[in-house]
Write a protein that holds these residues in place. Structure first.
Motif, PDB file in Angstrom:
ATOM      1  N   ASP A 219      23.842   6.461  26.968  1.00  0.00           N
ATOM      2  CA  ASP A 219      22.646   6.860  26.224  1.00  0.00           C
ATOM      3  C   ASP A 219      22.805   8.282  25.685  1.00  0.00           C
ATOM      4  O   ASP A 219      22.469   8.566  24.526  1.00  0.00           O
ATOM      5  N   LEU A 220      23.302   9.168  26.526  1.00  0.00           N
ATOM      6  CA  LEU A 220      23.499  10.555  26.118  1.00  0.00           C
ATOM      7  C   LEU A 220      24.569  10.663  25.048  1.00  0.00           C
ATOM      8  O   LEU A 220      24.441  11.435  24.092  1.00  0.00           O
ATOM      9  N   LEU A 221      25.625   9.873  25.196  1.00  0.00           N
ATOM     10  CA  LEU A 221      26.714   9.891  24.221  1.00  0.00           C
ATOM     11  C   LEU A 221      26.220   9.477  22.850  1.00  0.00           C
ATOM     12  O   LEU A 221      26.491  10.130  21.838  1.00  0.00           O
ATOM     13  N   ARG A 222      25.452   8.391  22.798  1.00  0.00           N
ATOM     14  CA  ARG A 222      24.950   7.902  21.516  1.00  0.00           C
ATOM     15  C   ARG A 222      24.006   8.899  20.858  1.00  0.00           C
ATOM     16  O   ARG A 222      23.955   9.001  19.633  1.00  0.00           O
ATOM     17  N   ALA A 223      23.240   9.625  21.673  1.00  0.00           N
ATOM     18  CA  ALA A 223      22.300  10.593  21.119  1.00  0.00           C
ATOM     19  C   ALA A 223      22.999  11.855  20.633  1.00  0.00           C
ATOM     20  O   ALA A 223      22.583  12.471  19.653  1.00  0.00           O
ATOM     21  N   LEU A 224      24.065  12.258  21.332  1.00  0.00           N
ATOM     22  CA  LEU A 224      24.762  13.489  20.972  1.00  0.00           C
ATOM     23  C   LEU A 224      25.707  13.311  19.797  1.00  0.00           C
ATOM     24  O   LEU A 224      25.808  14.178  18.940  1.00  0.00           O
ATOM     25  N   VAL A 225      26.397  12.200  19.778  1.00  0.00           N
ATOM     26  CA  VAL A 225      27.392  11.962  18.735  1.00  0.00           C
ATOM     27  C   VAL A 225      26.796  11.026  17.701  1.00  0.00           C
ATOM     28  O   VAL A 225      26.715   9.827  17.914  1.00  0.00           O
ATOM     29  N   ARG A 226      26.351  11.598  16.593  1.00  0.00           N
ATOM     30  CA  ARG A 226      25.749  10.770  15.549  1.00  0.00           C
ATOM     31  C   ARG A 226      26.813   9.918  14.870  1.00  0.00           C
ATOM     32  O   ARG A 226      27.977  10.303  14.765  1.00  0.00           O
ATOM     33  N   ASN A 227      26.384   8.778  14.371  1.00  0.00           N
ATOM     34  CA  ASN A 227      27.343   7.943  13.676  1.00  0.00           C
ATOM     35  C   ASN A 227      27.635   8.521  12.291  1.00  0.00           C
ATOM     36  O   ASN A 227      26.924   9.397  11.789  1.00  0.00           O
ATOM     37  N   ASP A 228      28.677   8.015  11.675  1.00  0.00           N
ATOM     38  CA  ASP A 228      29.144   8.562  10.409  1.00  0.00           C
ATOM     39  C   ASP A 228      28.108   8.419   9.295  1.00  0.00           C
ATOM     40  O   ASP A 228      28.000   9.282   8.421  1.00  0.00           O
ATOM     41  N   ALA A 229      27.313   7.344   9.325  1.00  0.00           N
ATOM     42  CA  ALA A 229      26.301   7.136   8.285  1.00  0.00           C
ATOM     43  C   ALA A 229      25.243   8.235   8.334  1.00  0.00           C
ATOM     44  O   ALA A 229      24.781   8.711   7.280  1.00  0.00           O
ATOM     45  N   ASP A 230      24.843   8.658   9.542  1.00  0.00           N
ATOM     46  CA  ASP A 230      23.850   9.722   9.665  1.00  0.00           C
ATOM     47  C   ASP A 230      24.403  11.055   9.162  1.00  0.00           C
ATOM     48  O   ASP A 230      23.687  11.846   8.535  1.00  0.00           O
ATOM     49  N   ILE A 231      25.675  11.309   9.458  1.00  0.00           N
ATOM     50  CA  ILE A 231      26.286  12.550   8.974  1.00  0.00           C
ATOM     51  C   ILE A 231      26.328  12.561   7.457  1.00  0.00           C
ATOM     52  O   ILE A 231      26.003  13.571   6.813  1.00  0.00           O
TER      53      ILE A 231
END
Length: 294
Positions: A219-231
């Protein structure tokens, strides 16, 4: 051989072993882990500034000065700051828990049924007392299979483990005190706590210590590392459109595992500033510049 020497020898042996070839998804997993650890390190080095900048921090209120000159028509209001994610945004609710008087076999069945490696132990008012894990139950099973540790040194070294493993309930087998986080904690701070304590799951408690949820490392990993589409969305909307007042359609922006590639035509004076702004976005690993200058 001492425990330290044994550990050092084992570490050296593992280092000498030939590395196994990566699976097809291993490179992506390693990159995600690298970015996750980078975010955790960033949180550890900037915990105080982050909290000082939080809304509602204790600071004297000051009246906003009246504007004396109207803003220039071409001036663009700064983009609102991104709100850092909190534990409440990513935690799982409700959290699976067990009472302190639950027999260890029932605890084992709960872990198996819920596909969990650990579970919080609570009292009748849901206060978190500790955490019972597969390791605790494994130690219990080992004591049942071999009740006497080999030799006097073994008994001395593992006295605490054997004493604890004689327990019959969750409360007597659990590890305590539990490492917990609050719903309002920053995800980055919770990730730092998880990494420092080497825990895969953290109970989330309110100000009275009552269980309100649980947050896992994934859960923490997904919240901290945004996916490429969000970037990419932040680059095109906040950087190109709002900050530089340019048309995003005139640029081709691609993002792969945090690596940004940007193509298009731009005034040579603006190129360094644009690249600097893109590199300043969290989770951007690097920027490949294919911009044509005018």
């Amino acid at each position: 051989m001492s425990d330290f020497e044994r550990h050092a020898a084992a570490k050296e042996a593992r280092r000498a072993m030939p590395a196994r070839p990566w699976t097809p998804n291993e490179e992506r997993r390693q990159e995600m882990l690298r970015r996750y650890l980078g975010a955790v390190a960033h949180a550890a080095s900037s915990k105080t500034p982050e909290r000082a900048a939080e809304p509602g921090a204790n600071a004297p209120a000051e009246a906003a000065p009246e504007a004396t000159t109207p803003p220039h028509p071409e001036q663009q209001a700064p983009a609102p700051a991104l709100v850092p994610p909190r534990v409440r945004d990513v935690m799982s609710v409700p959290a699976v828990s067990v009472p302190g008087d639950m027999p260890y076999l029932d605890v084992a069945h709960t872990l198996a049924r819920e596909h969990l490696s650990a579970v919080p132990v609570v009292d009748v008012e849901d206060h978190v007392l500790g955490v019972v894990s597969e390791s605790d139950l494994l130690a219990k099973a080992a004591v049942m299979a071999a009740p006497h540790p080999p030799g006097p040194l073994g008994r001395l070294r593992e006295h605490h483990l054997y004493e604890k493993s004689r327990g019959e309930t969750a409360a007597t087998l659990m590890t305590y005190p539990a490492v917990t986080v609050r719903p309002g904690d920053l995800v980055a701070d919770a990730a730092w706590t998880s990494a420092r304590s080497r825990l895969k799951r953290l109970p989330v408690t309110d100000h009275r210590g009552r269980l309100v949820g649980v947050v896992s490392r994934i859960d923490l990993l997904r919240a901290l590392v945004r996916n490429d589409a969000d970037i990419r969305e932040e680059i095109t909307s906040r950087i190109i459109r709002q900050e530089f007042l340019l048309e995003p359609g005139a640029f081709e922006v691609t993002v792969e595992n945090g690596l940004v590639t940007v193509r298009g035509e731009l005034d040579s004076k603006l190129v360094p500033k644009l690249l600097e702004s893109i590199r300043g976005i969290e989770d951007v690993v690097d920027v490949v510049d294919y911009l044509r200058t005018t």
